[in-house]
Scaffold this active site. Structure first.
Site, short mmCIF file in Angstrom:
data_model
loop_
_atom_site.label_atom_id
_atom_site.label_comp_id
_atom_site.label_asym_id
_atom_site.label_seq_id
_atom_site.Cartn_x
_atom_site.Cartn_y
_atom_site.Cartn_z
N GLU A 113 1.14 -1.24 -0.06
CA GLU A 113 -0.39 0.01 -0.21
C GLU A 113 1.19 1.61 0.06
OE1 GLU A 113 -3.92 -1.35 2.23
OE2 GLU A 113 -2.07 -1.45 3.20
N GLU A 133 -4.22 -8.87 3.83
CA GLU A 133 -4.73 -8.64 5.44
C GLU A 133 -5.84 -9.81 5.15
OE1 GLU A 133 -2.97 -5.06 4.21
OE2 GLU A 133 -3.22 -7.19 3.21
#
Length: 267
Positions: A113, A133
């Site tokens: 990210e 995640e």
């Protein structure tokens, strides 16, 4: 230091320095990263930043699952907003100057990210990328669900996010996630070469071009073109544009005043 911040002329080298934990960000490192970006963004003499990780094994493995994510969960359990911004980097519009990600090794979860929040990404052949995640019961909450589908075709984004599996450097380049693959021995040299080329351009024009691209993505073509026109008009009124056009006519390199960076064109 949790985050190393070095000045190389007009270029800032920001290094996540926690190699013993695959450069995962705990609360301390997250806050230190925020300070680094604040220093970069507010210093008019710094034009481009390079973000990398120490140790050679990982660029960044995201938020520390033992400390950082439990801290975020506690905030959420108390009913408060728990936006994951990784030092503010993954929030839209926080960093107005160009940032280059120099990736060596694992670039996963919040690490990816962070890399996606950069403007240009280069990596080594042994680098791996992924958003894992969902394997741990959460989603890529640092901009992963929003930036990945904007960078790569939707099918690839969905596969990476929903499976949590990683991809290698070759596939990352093929789908457009990274700009190029270079050897580990020339990774930073390549990043600095790109940064120097960007820094040689009109600083106001570079910032305005980045703004036009990012802000225009969520607009219609008509509105995006209007934004582009507004920014171009304001640039043409600056000393940077005057200098750039004069330098072209005189067949020399332009000399831009970095002090003008404090007042970049805005909509």
């Amino acid at each position: 230091m949790p985050i190393d911040f070095e000045r190389k002329g007009a270029i800032a080298l920001v290094t996540i320095n926690r190699p013993d934990a695959m450069n995962a960000l705990d609360v301390e490192h997250d806050q230190a990263l925020a300070e680094a970006w604040k220093e970069f963004e507010t210093d008019p003499t710094l034009l481009v930043a390079i973000l990398t990780g120490a140790g050679g094994r990982a660029f960044c493995s995201g938020g520390d699952l033992k400390t950082y994510m439990p801290w975020r969960r506690d905030i959420a359990l108390r009913g408060k907003e728990s936006t994951i911004s990784f030092g503010g980097m993954t929030l839209a519009g926080e960093i107005t100057k160009p940032v280059i990600a120099a990736v060596h090794g694992h670039c996963i979860a919040g690490g990816l990210e962070l890399a996606m929040a950069c403007d240009i990404r280069i990596c080594t052949p042994d680098s791996r990328f992924g958003l894992a995640e969902v394997r741990w019961g959460v989603l890529p909450g640092g901009g992963g669900t929003q930036r990945l589908p904007r960078l790569v075709p939707m099918g690839y984004a969905l596969e990476m996010i929903l499976t949590g599996e990683t991809i290698d450097a070759e596939r990352a380049e093929r789908i457009g996630l990274v700009n190029r693959i270079v050897g580990a021995d020339v990774l930073l040299d390549t990043a600095f070469a790109i940064a120097e080329r960007v820094a040689a351009n009109g600083p106001l024009a570079v910032k305005a071009a980045k703004q036009a691209i990012h802000d225009g993505l969520d607009r219609s073509l008509q509105d995006g073109l209007a934004l582009e026109g507004t920014l171009q008009k304001r640039l043409l009124q600056t000393a940077d544009a005057e200098e750039g056009l004069r330098a072209f006519a005189e067949r020399r390199r332009p000399v831009y005043a970095t002090s003008a960076l404090a007042k970049a064109p805005k909509t």
